[in-house]
Design a protein around this motif. Structure first.
Motif, PDB file in Angstrom:
ATOM      1  N   ASN A  71       0.837  -1.185   0.000  1.00 42.08           N
ATOM      2  CA  ASN A  71       0.000   0.000   0.000  1.00 42.08           C
ATOM      3  C   ASN A  71       0.886   1.253   0.000  1.00 42.08           C
ATOM      4  OD1 ASN A  71      -1.436   2.261   1.035  1.00 42.08           O
ATOM      5  ND2 ASN A  71      -3.012   0.882   1.773  1.00 42.08           N
ATOM      6  N   ALA A  72       0.678   2.113  -0.961  1.00 42.90           N
ATOM      7  CA  ALA A  72       1.512   3.305  -1.079  1.00 42.90           C
ATOM      8  C   ALA A  72       1.349   4.257   0.105  1.00 42.90           C
ATOM      9  CB  ALA A  72       1.193   4.039  -2.379  1.00 42.90           C
ATOM     10  N   VAL A  73       0.272   4.136   0.862  1.00 39.56           N
ATOM     11  CA  VAL A  73       0.054   5.022   2.005  1.00 39.56           C
ATOM     12  C   VAL A  73       0.802   4.514   3.240  1.00 39.56           C
ATOM     13  CG1 VAL A  73      -1.673   5.966   3.581  1.00 39.56           C
ATOM     14  CG2 VAL A  73      -2.176   5.783   1.146  1.00 39.56           C
ATOM     15  N   ASN A  74       0.644   3.252   3.556  1.00 41.41           N
ATOM     16  CA  ASN A  74       1.225   2.702   4.781  1.00 41.41           C
ATOM     17  C   ASN A  74       2.462   1.850   4.562  1.00 41.41           C
ATOM     18  OD1 ASN A  74      -0.893   3.763   6.340  1.00 41.41           O
ATOM     19  ND2 ASN A  74      -2.187   2.071   5.710  1.00 41.41           N
ATOM     20  N   GLY A  75       2.889   1.668   3.352  1.00 46.27           N
ATOM     21  CA  GLY A  75       4.007   0.784   3.093  1.00 46.27           C
ATOM     22  C   GLY A  75       3.647  -0.641   3.472  1.00 46.27           C
ATOM     23  N   MET A  76       4.577  -1.356   4.039  1.00 52.24           N
ATOM     24  CA  MET A  76       4.346  -2.757   4.393  1.00 52.24           C
ATOM     25  C   MET A  76       3.464  -2.901   5.621  1.00 52.24           C
ATOM     26  SD  MET A  76       8.019  -4.528   3.918  1.00 52.24           S
ATOM     27  CE  MET A  76       7.303  -6.139   3.753  1.00 52.24           C
ATOM     28  N   GLY A  77       3.485  -1.937   6.473  1.00 54.14           N
ATOM     29  CA  GLY A  77       2.729  -2.037   7.712  1.00 54.14           C
ATOM     30  C   GLY A  77       3.489  -2.783   8.799  1.00 54.14           C
ATOM     31  N   ILE A  78       4.801  -2.856   8.688  1.00 57.08           N
ATOM     32  CA  ILE A  78       5.625  -3.487   9.731  1.00 57.08           C
ATOM     33  C   ILE A  78       5.469  -2.657  11.007  1.00 57.08           C
ATOM     34  CG2 ILE A  78       7.996  -3.977  10.460  1.00 57.08           C
ATOM     35  CD1 ILE A  78       7.239  -5.880   8.330  1.00 57.08           C
ATOM     36  N   SER A  79       5.293  -3.343  12.133  1.00 56.23           N
ATOM     37  CA  SER A  79       5.087  -2.638  13.399  1.00 56.23           C
ATOM     38  C   SER A  79       6.271  -2.816  14.347  1.00 56.23           C
ATOM     39  CB  SER A  79       3.815  -3.149  14.084  1.00 56.23           C
ATOM     40  OG  SER A  79       4.024  -4.480  14.532  1.00 56.23           O
ATOM     41  N   VAL A  80       6.296  -1.990  15.370  1.00 53.98           N
ATOM     42  CA  VAL A  80       7.321  -2.081  16.414  1.00 53.98           C
ATOM     43  C   VAL A  80       7.276  -3.470  17.042  1.00 53.98           C
ATOM     44  CG1 VAL A  80       8.029  -1.195  18.663  1.00 53.98           C
ATOM     45  CG2 VAL A  80       7.340   0.396  16.866  1.00 53.98           C
ATOM     46  N   GLY A  81       6.088  -3.990  17.282  1.00 59.27           N
ATOM     47  CA  GLY A  81       5.938  -5.301  17.902  1.00 59.27           C
ATOM     48  C   GLY A  81       6.553  -6.423  17.084  1.00 59.27           C
ATOM     49  N   GLU A  82       6.451  -6.315  15.757  1.00 60.82           N
ATOM     50  CA  GLU A  82       7.015  -7.352  14.902  1.00 60.82           C
ATOM     51  C   GLU A  82       8.541  -7.363  14.944  1.00 60.82           C
ATOM     52  OE1 GLU A  82       4.160  -8.065  11.187  1.00 60.82           O
ATOM     53  OE2 GLU A  82       4.624  -5.940  11.523  1.00 60.82           O
ATOM     54  N   LEU A  83       9.133  -6.220  15.212  1.00 58.38           N
ATOM     55  CA  LEU A  83      10.596  -6.132  15.234  1.00 58.38           C
ATOM     56  C   LEU A  83      11.170  -6.083  16.643  1.00 58.38           C
ATOM     57  CD1 LEU A  83      11.191  -3.662  12.267  1.00 58.38           C
ATOM     58  CD2 LEU A  83      11.608  -6.123  12.333  1.00 58.38           C
ATOM     59  N   ARG A  84      10.321  -6.205  17.640  1.00 60.84           N
ATOM     60  CA  ARG A  84      10.760  -6.091  19.029  1.00 60.84           C
ATOM     61  C   ARG A  84      11.881  -7.065  19.384  1.00 60.84           C
ATOM     62  NH1 ARG A  84       8.124  -3.328  22.237  1.00 60.84           N
ATOM     63  NH2 ARG A  84       6.085  -3.734  21.333  1.00 60.84           N
ATOM     64  N   ASP A  85      11.814  -8.290  18.874  1.00 60.41           N
ATOM     65  CA  ASP A  85      12.807  -9.309  19.207  1.00 60.41           C
ATOM     66  C   ASP A  85      13.941  -9.414  18.185  1.00 60.41           C
ATOM     67  OD1 ASP A  85      11.401  -9.998  21.517  1.00 60.41           O
ATOM     68  OD2 ASP A  85      10.133 -11.412  20.418  1.00 60.41           O
ATOM     69  N   ALA A  86      13.917  -8.589  17.157  1.00 58.68           N
ATOM     70  CA  ALA A  86      14.962  -8.637  16.133  1.00 58.68           C
ATOM     71  C   ALA A  86      16.290  -8.151  16.709  1.00 58.68           C
ATOM     72  CB  ALA A  86      14.566  -7.788  14.935  1.00 58.68           C
ATOM     73  N   GLU A  87      17.308  -8.969  16.553  1.00 56.76           N
ATOM     74  CA  GLU A  87      18.642  -8.613  17.046  1.00 56.76           C
ATOM     75  C   GLU A  87      19.657  -8.471  15.925  1.00 56.76           C
ATOM     76  OE1 GLU A  87      19.773 -11.436  20.005  1.00 56.76           O
ATOM     77  OE2 GLU A  87      18.110 -10.903  21.333  1.00 56.76           O
ATOM     78  N   THR A  88      19.420  -9.150  14.797  1.00 57.79           N
ATOM     79  CA  THR A  88      20.363  -9.109  13.683  1.00 57.79           C
ATOM     80  C   THR A  88      19.656  -8.664  12.411  1.00 57.79           C
ATOM     81  OG1 THR A  88      19.969 -11.382  12.984  1.00 57.79           O
ATOM     82  CG2 THR A  88      21.673 -11.042  14.686  1.00 57.79           C
ATOM     83  N   VAL A  89      20.438  -8.386  11.394  1.00 58.22           N
ATOM     84  CA  VAL A  89      19.892  -8.032  10.089  1.00 58.22           C
ATOM     85  C   VAL A  89      19.044  -9.187   9.557  1.00 58.22           C
ATOM     86  CG1 VAL A  89      20.495  -7.424   7.713  1.00 58.22           C
ATOM     87  CG2 VAL A  89      21.797  -6.444   9.618  1.00 58.22           C
ATOM     88  N   LEU A  90      19.496 -10.409   9.760  1.00 57.21           N
ATOM     89  CA  LEU A  90      18.733 -11.579   9.306  1.00 57.21           C
ATOM     90  C   LEU A  90      17.363 -11.646   9.980  1.00 57.21           C
ATOM     91  CD1 LEU A  90      18.535 -14.118   7.611  1.00 57.21           C
ATOM     92  CD2 LEU A  90      19.668 -15.361   9.470  1.00 57.21           C
ATOM     93  N   ASP A  91      17.282 -11.277  11.240  1.00 57.40           N
ATOM     94  CA  ASP A  91      15.985 -11.248  11.928  1.00 57.40           C
ATOM     95  C   ASP A  91      15.024 -10.283  11.239  1.00 57.40           C
ATOM     96  OD1 ASP A  91      16.989 -13.040  13.837  1.00 57.40           O
ATOM     97  OD2 ASP A  91      17.455 -11.449  15.277  1.00 57.40           O
ATOM     98  N   VAL A  92      15.519  -9.142  10.812  1.00 53.07           N
ATOM     99  CA  VAL A  92      14.688  -8.149  10.116  1.00 53.07           C
ATOM    100  C   VAL A  92      14.232  -8.699   8.770  1.00 53.07           C
ATOM    101  CG1 VAL A  92      14.666  -5.845   9.068  1.00 53.07           C
ATOM    102  CG2 VAL A  92      15.793  -6.209  11.279  1.00 53.07           C
ATOM    103  N   ILE A  93      15.147  -9.325   8.043  1.00 55.98           N
ATOM    104  CA  ILE A  93      14.801  -9.909   6.746  1.00 55.98           C
ATOM    105  C   ILE A  93      13.728 -10.976   6.930  1.00 55.98           C
ATOM    106  CG2 ILE A  93      15.696 -11.311   4.833  1.00 55.98           C
ATOM    107  CD1 ILE A  93      18.379  -9.767   5.203  1.00 55.98           C
ATOM    108  N   THR A  94      13.843 -11.773   7.978  1.00 51.85           N
ATOM    109  CA  THR A  94      12.857 -12.825   8.248  1.00 51.85           C
ATOM    110  C   THR A  94      11.472 -12.240   8.501  1.00 51.85           C
ATOM    111  OG1 THR A  94      14.587 -14.252   9.148  1.00 51.85           O
ATOM    112  CG2 THR A  94      12.319 -14.770   9.769  1.00 51.85           C
ATOM    113  N   VAL A  95      11.404 -11.153   9.264  1.00 60.33           N
ATOM    114  CA  VAL A  95      10.115 -10.494   9.520  1.00 60.33           C
ATOM    115  C   VAL A  95       9.519  -9.986   8.208  1.00 60.33           C
ATOM    116  CG1 VAL A  95       9.043  -8.463  10.592  1.00 60.33           C
ATOM    117  CG2 VAL A  95      10.608  -9.894  11.918  1.00 60.33           C
TER     118      VAL A  95
END
Length: 110
Positions: A71-95
């Motif tokens: 969606n051009a307005v909201n982008g992917m819609g990734i939230s803080v909660g989805e990335l809360r446990d991300a520690e590495t770049v790979l974790d972000v890619i997985t999300v």
């Protein structure tokens, strides 16, 4: 088949490669290519003193390449909660891969 049906069909078979997602994430984290980004790098390498989970969602959602896929307005819609446990770049890619799959994209290796 009407044009609308063809468009709907093509939207259902969208495909992206994990490598393409990785390149986009690297570009977000290191826009000038001066730091160097590996998938095993901790996010603290890029966000000294800040919580990456609070910063990254906006960066990802506002990225033009990701916005074009969603969606051009909201982008992917990734939230803080989805990335809360991300520690590495790979974790972000997985999300992000999960987000694509949740939106009926085919995600392929490579």
């Amino acid at each position: 088949m009407r044009l609308g049906e063809l468009y709907a069909f093509s939207r259902d078979t969208r495909t992206i490669r994990v490598g393409q997602i990785g390149r986009r994430v690297r570009k977000i984290l290191d826009p000038n290519g001066t730091i160097g980004v590996n998938t095993t790098d901790p996010l603290t390498k890029f966000f000294a003193g800040g919580n990456p989970a609070n910063i990254l969602p906006n960066m990802i959602n506002s990225d033009p390449a990701f916005r074009a896929d969603f969606n051009a307005v909201n982008g992917m819609g990734i939230s803080v909660g989805e990335l809360r446990d991300a520690e590495t770049v790979l974790d972000v890619i997985t999300v992000i891969v999960d987000e694509y799959q949740d939106h009926s994209w085919n995600v392929r290796a490579g």
